[in-house]
Design a protein around this motif. Structure first.
Motif, PDB file in Angstrom:
ATOM      1  N   GLU A 248      57.144  57.786  32.362  1.00  0.00           N
ATOM      2  CA  GLU A 248      55.822  58.421  32.364  1.00  0.00           C
ATOM      3  C   GLU A 248      54.719  57.362  32.360  1.00  0.00           C
ATOM      4  OE1 GLU A 248      56.617  62.787  30.296  1.00  0.00           O
ATOM      5  OE2 GLU A 248      55.401  61.295  29.238  1.00  0.00           O
ATOM      6  N   LEU A 301      46.691  58.393  27.089  1.00  0.00           N
ATOM      7  CA  LEU A 301      46.698  59.810  27.444  1.00  0.00           C
ATOM      8  C   LEU A 301      45.351  60.270  28.001  1.00  0.00           C
ATOM      9  CD1 LEU A 301      48.847  61.188  24.508  1.00  0.00           C
ATOM     10  CD2 LEU A 301      49.418  61.298  26.942  1.00  0.00           C
ATOM     11  N   LYS A 305      44.854  61.914  31.646  1.00  0.00           N
ATOM     12  CA  LYS A 305      44.098  63.150  31.896  1.00  0.00           C
ATOM     13  C   LYS A 305      43.056  62.930  32.983  1.00  0.00           C
ATOM     14  CE  LYS A 305      41.416  66.751  29.554  1.00  0.00           C
ATOM     15  NZ  LYS A 305      40.847  67.205  28.258  1.00  0.00           N
ATOM     16  N   ASN A 308      44.697  62.913  36.249  1.00  0.00           N
ATOM     17  CA  ASN A 308      45.477  64.142  36.509  1.00  0.00           C
ATOM     18  C   ASN A 308      46.980  63.872  36.587  1.00  0.00           C
ATOM     19  OD1 ASN A 308      43.260  66.013  36.715  1.00  0.00           O
ATOM     20  ND2 ASN A 308      42.767  65.061  38.689  1.00  0.00           N
ATOM     21  N   ASP A 310      50.523  64.287  34.685  1.00  0.00           N
ATOM     22  CA  ASP A 310      51.187  65.060  33.637  1.00  0.00           C
ATOM     23  C   ASP A 310      52.192  64.164  32.902  1.00  0.00           C
ATOM     24  OD1 ASP A 310      51.766  67.386  32.175  1.00  0.00           O
ATOM     25  OD2 ASP A 310      53.513  67.815  33.445  1.00  0.00           O
ATOM     26  N   CYS A 311      52.109  64.132  31.591  1.00  0.00           N
ATOM     27  CA  CYS A 311      53.031  63.296  30.796  1.00  0.00           C
ATOM     28  C   CYS A 311      53.394  64.056  29.510  1.00  0.00           C
ATOM     29  CB  CYS A 311      52.437  61.926  30.506  1.00  0.00           C
ATOM     30  SG  CYS A 311      50.688  61.923  30.107  1.00  0.00           S
ATOM     31  N   PRO A 312      54.256  65.060  29.612  1.00  0.00           N
ATOM     32  CA  PRO A 312      54.567  65.922  28.465  1.00  0.00           C
ATOM     33  C   PRO A 312      55.254  65.195  27.314  1.00  0.00           C
ATOM     34  CG  PRO A 312      56.025  66.404  30.329  1.00  0.00           C
ATOM     35  CD  PRO A 312      54.945  65.500  30.841  1.00  0.00           C
ATOM     36  N   LYS A 313      56.098  64.224  27.614  1.00  0.00           N
ATOM     37  CA  LYS A 313      56.814  63.516  26.541  1.00  0.00           C
ATOM     38  C   LYS A 313      55.848  62.653  25.726  1.00  0.00           C
ATOM     39  CE  LYS A 313      61.205  63.483  29.062  1.00  0.00           C
ATOM     40  NZ  LYS A 313      60.663  64.261  30.227  1.00  0.00           N
ATOM     41  N   SER A 315      52.671  63.152  25.449  1.00  0.00           N
ATOM     42  CA  SER A 315      51.760  64.060  24.745  1.00  0.00           C
ATOM     43  C   SER A 315      52.399  64.605  23.479  1.00  0.00           C
ATOM     44  CB  SER A 315      51.357  65.219  25.678  1.00  0.00           C
ATOM     45  OG  SER A 315      50.638  64.743  26.792  1.00  0.00           O
ATOM     46  N   PHE A 316      53.669  64.987  23.559  1.00  0.00           N
ATOM     47  CA  PHE A 316      54.368  65.518  22.387  1.00  0.00           C
ATOM     48  C   PHE A 316      54.532  64.434  21.319  1.00  0.00           C
ATOM     49  CE2 PHE A 316      58.428  67.026  20.309  1.00  0.00           C
ATOM     50  CZ  PHE A 316      57.833  68.071  19.620  1.00  0.00           C
ATOM     51  N   TYR A 318      52.589  61.882  20.876  1.00  0.00           N
ATOM     52  CA  TYR A 318      51.258  61.655  20.306  1.00  0.00           C
ATOM     53  C   TYR A 318      50.918  62.728  19.258  1.00  0.00           C
ATOM     54  CZ  TYR A 318      46.120  61.120  20.258  1.00  0.00           C
ATOM     55  OH  TYR A 318      44.807  60.959  19.890  1.00  0.00           O
ATOM     56  N   ASP A 319      51.233  63.977  19.571  1.00  0.00           N
ATOM     57  CA  ASP A 319      50.960  65.067  18.620  1.00  0.00           C
ATOM     58  C   ASP A 319      51.714  64.844  17.308  1.00  0.00           C
ATOM     59  OD1 ASP A 319      49.300  66.306  20.440  1.00  0.00           O
ATOM     60  OD2 ASP A 319      50.837  67.705  21.169  1.00  0.00           O
TER      61      ASP A 319
END
Length: 351
Positions: A248, A301, A305, A308, A310-313, A315-316, A318-319
């Protein structure tokens, strides 16, 4: 009209102040002092009294074992006292990079001379230069990327991996490229020696992204799981979590017109071979200190953004790490205290 003389060294022997004498900063300071090409001062906060009295003990794979080391010039406890040695030709910032807690670009204002002072950011992260370029539009800002395994525990420095550094300039539209190049190479000439490996690299963003392939995938996951990089591999986290995250990061870099080498993942994965290495974020969590979360993941991140991507792993991850960061901040009283009793929000409805 800007000229080279505007940015020339103010002193025959350049004055250098190093802020942040942790694992990385201490080896930078010692290396500069070892070369005897500059007047080296350091700013030490929490360990000031101990360092003034006893110096540092350094166990270094580059320089050997050194007891009671102190820099050749001065030791300061704060910015205000360090104004006594102005002007500084170079200010090296090697502190933890915690913009959600402290803004060093504002703190150093009393010791930065317009044009004359070059600021060098030897810090983890991405987008570090932005606030410095905004606050010091007529100063040269350099990037220092250090591939080094070194920790400072109560003024005892243990360096287990060679100091391999890449020095670049962060492009400043207000200063001719020739001058930015000259200043970059001048610093390399006073820092480089036969013990370390200091290199010029013209593209700061390239090496910032390359370092993120390690920091945003291994440093972060080790901090979250509480294991070193060796155990992360043995326990399956490298293949299942960190390497997919590396892809990613490479994708974000590509969208930002930075093409990382095809072997970058292999290089990063093997960078700690032979060492059960504890990355800096893991060390911070173990010490109960806030992590460099925003500059390693948050800024990346935000860039994704903007592009544009997408980097779901990421982002998760980071959360999850934001929750850890809030816990660390709460324990250090760096956020407002929570209510004594947990409020009940009746208007929230989960289906």
């Amino acid at each position: 009209m800007t000229s080279i003389s505007d940015y020339s060294t103010s002193n025959k022997i350049p004055n250098i102040l190093i802020i942040g004498v942790g694992g990385v900063g201490s080896i930078i300071a010692y290396g500069l002092d070892y070369n005897k090409k500059s007047n080296v001062s350091i700013l030490v906060r929490s360990d000031y009294t101990k360092v003034v009295n006893s110096g540092y003990t350094i166990d270094s794979c580059d320089y050997g074992f050194i007891k009671n080391w102190k820099p050749n010039c001065r030791i300061f406890p704060d910015i205000q006292s360090s104004t006594s040695l102005k002007p500084y030709d170079y200010i090296i910032i090697a502190t933890k990079n915690l913009p959600d807690i402290i803004n060093f670009e504002k703190i150093i204002n009393p010791i930065v001379d317009e044009k004359k002072t070059t600021i060098i950011l030897f810090q983890n992260g991405f987008g570090n230069e932005v606030p410095y370029l905004q606050n010091y539009p007529n100063n040269i800002i350099l990037s220092g990327i250090s591939h080094i395994g070194s920790h400072n525990i109560n003024t005892f420095i243990t360096q287990t991996q060679k100091d391999k550094s890449f020095i670049s300039y962060f492009y400043n539209k207000n200063i001719p490229l020739q001058i930015q190049n000259l200043k970059t190479n001048h610093f390399i000439s006073i820092y480089s020696n036969e013990k370390n490996d200091v290199n010029y690299f013209p593209d700061a963003q390239y090496y910032r992204y390359r370092k993120l392939v390690y920091n945003a995938s291994l440093n972060t996951v080790c901090a979250l799981t509480g294991v070193d990089t060796g155990r992360l591999e043995f326990f399956g986290g490298l293949d299942k979590i960190s390497i997919p995250i590396m892809y990613e990061i490479i994708g974000i870099a590509k969208a930002d017109n930075v093409e990382l080498p095809s072997d970058v993942i292999n290089s990063v994965v093997h960078s700690d071979d032979g060492d059960y290495f504890q990355p800096s974020m893991l060390v911070d969590v173990k010490k109960g200190n806030p992590m460099e979360l925003e500059v390693i993941l948050g800024n990346l991140l935000r860039k994704a953004k903007y592009l544009n991507v997408d980097c779901p792993k990421l982002s998760f991850l980071y959360d999850l790490l934001q929750i850890v960061q809030f816990r660390l901040k709460e324990n250090r009283c760096l956020i407002p205290p929570l209510p004594e009793k947990r409020p009940i929000y009746k208007e929230k409805f989960y289906s």
